[in-house]
Every structure is written in C-alpha cells, then in structure tokens.
Scaffold this active site. Structure first.
Site, PDB file in Angstrom:
ATOM      1  N   GLY A  12       2.600  -1.452   8.014  1.00 35.31           N
ATOM      2  CA  GLY A  12       1.288  -2.039   7.265  1.00 35.31           C
ATOM      3  C   GLY A  12       1.758  -2.498   5.864  1.00 35.31           C
ATOM      4  N   THR A  95      -7.465   2.870   7.644  1.00 36.41           N
ATOM      5  CA  THR A  95      -8.035   4.282   8.127  1.00 36.41           C
ATOM      6  C   THR A  95      -9.396   3.821   7.832  1.00 36.41           C
ATOM      7  OG1 THR A  95      -7.674   5.167   6.026  1.00 36.41           O
ATOM      8  CG2 THR A  95      -6.027   5.832   7.902  1.00 36.41           C
ATOM      9  N   PRO A  96     -10.102   2.991   8.593  1.00 41.05           N
ATOM     10  CA  PRO A  96     -11.332   2.424   8.373  1.00 41.05           C
ATOM     11  C   PRO A  96     -12.482   3.627   8.666  1.00 41.05           C
ATOM     12  CG  PRO A  96     -10.532   1.277  10.103  1.00 41.05           C
ATOM     13  CD  PRO A  96      -9.457   2.023   9.692  1.00 41.05           C
ATOM     14  N   GLU A 169      -1.130   7.700  -2.287  1.00 41.22           N
ATOM     15  CA  GLU A 169      -0.966   6.656  -3.048  1.00 41.22           C
ATOM     16  C   GLU A 169      -2.107   6.841  -3.985  1.00 41.22           C
ATOM     17  OE1 GLU A 169       1.911   4.988  -4.167  1.00 41.22           O
ATOM     18  OE2 GLU A 169       0.419   4.787  -5.600  1.00 41.22           O
ATOM     19  N   PHE A 170      -1.860   6.672  -5.476  1.00 39.82           N
ATOM     20  CA  PHE A 170      -2.868   6.596  -6.141  1.00 39.82           C
ATOM     21  C   PHE A 170      -2.995   5.374  -6.993  1.00 39.82           C
ATOM     22  CE2 PHE A 170      -1.852  10.949  -5.642  1.00 39.82           C
ATOM     23  CZ  PHE A 170      -2.997  11.626  -5.561  1.00 39.82           C
ATOM     24  N   LYS A 224      -5.919  13.718  -2.365  1.00 45.12           N
ATOM     25  CA  LYS A 224      -6.209  12.525  -2.358  1.00 45.12           C
ATOM     26  C   LYS A 224      -7.579  12.142  -2.005  1.00 45.12           C
ATOM     27  CE  LYS A 224      -6.106   7.970  -2.555  1.00 45.12           C
ATOM     28  NZ  LYS A 224      -5.368   6.759  -2.303  1.00 45.12           N
ATOM     29  N   GLY A 275     -21.947  -0.829  -9.772  1.00 49.19           N
ATOM     30  CA  GLY A 275     -22.032   0.269  -8.629  1.00 49.19           C
ATOM     31  C   GLY A 275     -20.134   0.078  -8.063  1.00 49.19           C
ATOM     32  N   PHE A 276     -19.494   1.076  -7.802  1.00 52.01           N
ATOM     33  CA  PHE A 276     -18.291   1.253  -7.350  1.00 52.01           C
ATOM     34  C   PHE A 276     -18.092   0.461  -6.126  1.00 52.01           C
ATOM     35  CE2 PHE A 276     -19.515   5.512  -6.317  1.00 52.01           C
ATOM     36  CZ  PHE A 276     -19.111   5.516  -4.945  1.00 52.01           C
ATOM     37  N   CYS A 280     -11.556   2.309  -0.977  1.00 51.10           N
ATOM     38  CA  CYS A 280     -11.212   3.870  -0.976  1.00 51.10           C
ATOM     39  C   CYS A 280     -12.725   4.539  -1.188  1.00 51.10           C
ATOM     40  CB  CYS A 280     -10.183   4.198  -1.739  1.00 51.10           C
ATOM     41  SG  CYS A 280      -8.621   3.544  -0.996  1.00 51.10           S
ATOM     42  N   LYS A 343     -13.493  -5.669  -8.371  1.00 45.80           N
ATOM     43  CA  LYS A 343     -13.242  -5.635  -9.908  1.00 45.80           C
ATOM     44  C   LYS A 343     -12.299  -6.437 -10.250  1.00 45.80           C
ATOM     45  CE  LYS A 343      -9.697  -2.572 -10.391  1.00 45.80           C
ATOM     46  NZ  LYS A 343      -8.515  -1.425 -10.423  1.00 45.80           N
ATOM     47  N   ARG A 446     -21.588  -6.013 -16.377  1.00 44.75           N
ATOM     48  CA  ARG A 446     -20.449  -5.543 -16.530  1.00 44.75           C
ATOM     49  C   ARG A 446     -20.136  -5.184 -18.208  1.00 44.75           C
ATOM     50  NH1 ARG A 446     -17.108  -3.363 -12.310  1.00 44.75           N
ATOM     51  NH2 ARG A 446     -17.537  -4.706 -10.489  1.00 44.75           N
TER      52      ARG A 446
END
Ligand code: UDX
Ligand code: UDX
Length: 467
Positions: A12, A95-96, A169-170, A224, A275-276, A280, A343, A446
């Site tokens: 990936g 991983t949708p 992973e962050f 996570k 909105g975010f 993820c 973003k 924003r």
C-alpha cells in the site's frame, strides 16, 4: 527467535504507506524498503523524476524521496517478489467503510487486509513479522493470524512462522513528515517479545525509547480508533459551540482560548470549521459505532454516533446560511470557492466538507468558481460527479476551475473560504471587492481572513463562530 531486519515490504503506497516508509528508510539506511501497490499509475507517480508529481503532497516529503529513492527506498508493483524478499511486512492498504452486506455503512471493509494476508501466507518466507498499520477493527489481528496459519494455504505446508504486531499510524495529513519524524508516541501491540524488539529497533534509530508504548494487540487496535474518535469529538464539541457563539455574540476563538488555557483541556484541536473531513475520522467512528452495537453497547454506540451527526449538521448549516444571506436564492449566482481539500497543506479531498457544501450550492442553482492551490480539476470533477464547464460540450454544468483565487471573484456575489490555506489569510480584499457584483459577501468557515480589511473594502462578512 532473534530477528535481523534487512528487508522491509510495505503493501500500500498511499497517504500512510508512502510517507511512513520514507521516514523509516531515511533513518535506517542499511535496510532496504520496498513499497508496493497494485495501482501501477500510483507507483509510476512515486517514481516520477519530477518530484512535484508525487501522488501525494506533503511538506518535506519530496526532499526525503530525493535522498532515499532507488538507494534504500523503492516503489514497485512487484508485490509477490517483494513479499518473498521481506523479513518484515507492513500492511498499509485501505480499509473503507463497507458499502454492502452485513455492517454496510458502518463496518470497515477488510477485503484488502484479507487479500494482503493471503498474499503474505503464500509468498513470504518463514519467520516474518507482519505489521498492521492500516486502521482496522479490534480483533483484526486474529483474522490475519488465522489466514497466515491456515492449513489450506502453502504457509503450513512449508511450516512458515509469522509474528503479527499492531503498529497504528497517528500521522496527520499536511504535517505527516513532521509527525513521523517527531511522534508523540509509537504504539506497538503484540505478544512476541523478540518481534516487538525488532520493530522497536527500527523506530529507536530516531525516536527516544521512552516514547515507545507497548500494549497487547487488542489495546493497540482499539487505541487507534479511540484516538481518532476523541479528536473528532473535540472538533464536534467546538463546532457545536460555534453555532451558539453566532447566536449569542460570543466569539468562538475567545471561548477556545479561555477553555484551552486549562491544562486539563489544552488548546489543541479546538479550531472551529465547516466540519471534519479526511479519510479517517468518519470511517473510524462508524466502525466504533458498529463494534459497540456488535457487543451490545447501544448507549455507547449512540454517544459516538452523535459526534458524526453533529459534524454533518455543521457542514449542512453552512450551505443554508449562505443561501439565506444571499436573499434566499442563489440560482444563477456566481460564487467563488476558496479551498477544496479537507484541510490545508494536502491535496487530499476525502470526506472534505467542501464537497458537500459545493454540491448543496450547485443543487440550489449556483455557478461555482473553484480554486484550490493543490487539488486538480480532475479530482474535483470526480468528487462532485460533474464535469467542469469547459470540459463539457453541453455547457450545462455548474462549476468552473480557476488557477488563482482572484479569478474566482470575477462577477461573483460571494466568496466562501472552505480550507485554511495560508494564502487565504493574505487576500487583497480591495482587489477582490472591485471584481465582485454588489452587494458582495465573504463567508469564512475557517476564521482565517482579515475581517477588518474585508469590511473596509465594502464586503459584507460572515465569520463562523462569531455573532
Ligand atoms: C490507509 C487506510 O485507508 C487507513 O484506514 C489506514 O489507517 C492507513 O492506510 P491511506 O494510506 O490514506 O490509508 O489509503 P490510500 O491512500 O487509499 O492507500 C492505500 C493503497 O493500498 C492504495 O494505493 C491501493 O492501491 C493499495 N492497495 C490496496 C494495494 O496495494 N493492494 C491491495 O490489495 C489493496
Ligand atoms: C487524523 C488524525 O489526526 C491522525 O492522528 C490519524 O492518524 C488520521 O486522522 P487527518 O485526518 O490527516 O488526521 O487530519 P486532522 O488534522 O486530524 O484533521 C481532521 C479534520 O478535522 C480536518 O478536516 C480538519 O480541518 C478538522 N479539524 C481539525 C478542525 O476542524 N479543527 C481542529 O481543531 C482540528
């Protein structure tokens, strides 16, 4: 079993796999890192001599690619061969959210994780460490272990041994390289001491040991999902307060500063917005909701579902405010859109609130003039599911692509700032105002523009979270 890691394979080459492996390669010059992907176009882009054509935009990424590519970092489509060479394999596939079947709309679709596990079972040599990096539901390691040790694959015939670890992973897009170089923590979940040590050794080349946290597999997987849910919850919390600020005359930045000075709350992730978005937050909370329901925890599921509902409401209310302010109709009105990525500092548009807001405005009959410093016309066409005006022979469509922000203002009734790109904080509002139809509006979702300058230039302004 002691491990000596000389060869890493990452399945990936996406937003996570590409940058993560680049930083691992940079800090471990003696290890060969192969990043493989089924998508030939994506691999070609990773190998492009023109570093501005890498498939993802991240500040600092191209400099690392320049240093490491074709030295100890390789981008390839030869998945099986690279698996066969590897001592350590990272699974970084997407991983949708499932779109059909059991759990559709909530559960994660593990088809690619499972496919990767099957490829590893078939082609890997023995004593390989397999690492889940993709965000996955709790207990996925069990699925991976079962496939790797399954008797109907060649793995058992050859008596191969696999060691499965979780190492989520962050990184945050737009600051991925900095996040990878200076992580708050590295989380490793697993039960085999030696394989954990082997992974720790790779990180220890640049991360202080005290930042490496060890847990069991399930805690690591769940951490996570929980981290993303908590972060998203903060955004929904401040967004809920933004609406209350607009109604009461309070200022959301002042409220955020006041509460964020409390060290128990802290000032991060308290920026209101439309909105975010991103790949993820929504996916992971949906997955959390699904897991809670699965384990019979309906109240917990509902709690997290509300974070998502509030987010959807925040995005939708912005479209309504725009229509209301423009006299209740935007049919045939030109509206400039500043920013399409979810973003700043990324070309990623996945779950971007800009998509929903643009679709709403088009539905209301507006003609949009869209500009984003990094998002391509083709990506916007794909997200809006509409051809751009110039690309459409029937010319019936409703949006235009622009190469600079001032062109979006020409004859427009309104400008909407949807992404916090740095250049939007330095706009020449006198110039913008002279190009627009009067009365002209600017909507800032924003809180990035210089409101005083915009108002002095004769623009009417609406700023999110401010009465
Ligand atoms: C992915 C997951 O979506 C996320 O849940 C996780 O936290 C990290 O990995 P990202 O890197 O952003 O995130 O995904 P994406 O950019 O879609 O990259 C995944 C890549 O895997 C794609 O390029 C895809 O072609 C590739 N892939 C997928 C394979 O090479 N083999 C497969 O079997 C499936
Ligand atoms: C997130 C997590 O931060 C990261 O740890 C995880 O690995 C992947 O998911 P990402 O989606 O790349 O990263 O970006 P992030 O900075 O978290 O922003 C997500 C969304 O929330 C964006 O749309 C952003 O604009 C929004 N946001 C973030 C706010 O509206 N306000 C804030 O204060 C912070």
């Amino acid at each position: 079993m002691n491990f000596s890691i000389k060869n890493i394979c990452c399945i990936g080459a996406g937003y996570v796999g590409g940058p993560s492996m680049s930083v691992i390669a940079l800090n471990n010059p003696s290890i060969k890192v192969n990043v493989v992907d089924l998508n030939i176009k994506r691999i070609d882009e990773w190998n492009d001599n023109n570093l501005d054509k890498l498939p993802i935009y991240e500040p600092g990424l191209k400099e690392i690619i320049k240093l490491c590519r074709n030295k100890n970092l390789f981008f390839k489509t030869s998945v099986e061969e690279s698996i066969a060479e590897a001592d350590m394999i990272f699974i970084c596939v997407n991983t949708p959210t499932k779109i059909k079947g059991i759990g559709a709309g909530q559960a994660s679709d593990l088809i690619w994780v499972e496919a990767s596990a099957r490829q590893i079972a078939k082609h890997a040599r023995s004593n390989v460490i397999v690492i889940e990096k993709s965000t996955i539901p709790v207990k996925t390691a069990l699925t991976i272990k079962t496939i790797l040790n399954c008797s109907d694959t060649e793995s058992n015939l050859n008596e191969k041994r696999f060691y499965v670890l979780s190492n989520p992973e962050f990184l945050s897009e737009g600051t991925a390289i900095n996040d990878l170089k200076n992580p708050d923590r590295i989380l490793i979940g697993g039960d085999d001491e030696k394989s954990i040590e082997a992974l720790e050794d790779i990180y220890k080349t640049w991360v202080p040991k005290k930042k490496i946290i060890r847990t069991n597999l399930w805690s690591s997987e769940l951490s996570k999902l929980t981290a993303n849910a908590f972060l998203a919850q903060r955004v929904s919390s401040i967004n809920s307060i933004s609406a209350l600020c607009e109604s009461t005359g309070a200022n959301v930045d002042e409220v955020a500063k006041a509460i964020g000075s409390d060290s128990r709350i802290n000032p991060k992730f308290l920026k209101t917005g439309p909105g975010f978005g991103g790949s993820c937050f929504k996916k992971d909370i949906l997955n959390l909701v699904y897991l809670c329901n699965f384990y019979g925890l309906q109240e917990v599921a509902l709690y997290w579902q509300n974070v998502l509902d509030l987010n959807y409401w925040q995005t939708k209310r912005i479209s309504k405010i725009i229509v209301n302010k423009l006299f209740g109709t935007i049919t045939e009105k030109k509206i400039g859109i500043l920013g399409f990525s979810f973003k700043a500092d990324t070309n990623d548009t996945r779950e971007s609130p800009s998509i929903t807001i643009c679709q709403d405005l088009i539905e209301e009959g507006a003609i949009l003039k869209i500009y984003d410093p990094k998002v391509s016309i083709y990506q916007i066409e794909s997200d809006l599911k509409l051809k751009e005006k110039g690309n459409n022979s029937s010319k019936t469509n409703s949006w235009e692509f622009h190469q600079n922000l001032y062109d979006t203002a020409h004859e427009s009734d309104a400008i909407i700032v949807l992404t916090e790109w740095e250049e939007f904080s330095n706009i020449d509002w006198v110039r913008i105002s002279s190009l627009m139809r009067k009365p002209s509006w600017v909507f800032d979702t924003r809180r990035i523009i210089d409101r005083d300058k915009a108002m002095e230039s004769g623009l009417k302004t609406w700023i999110i979270g401010q009465g």
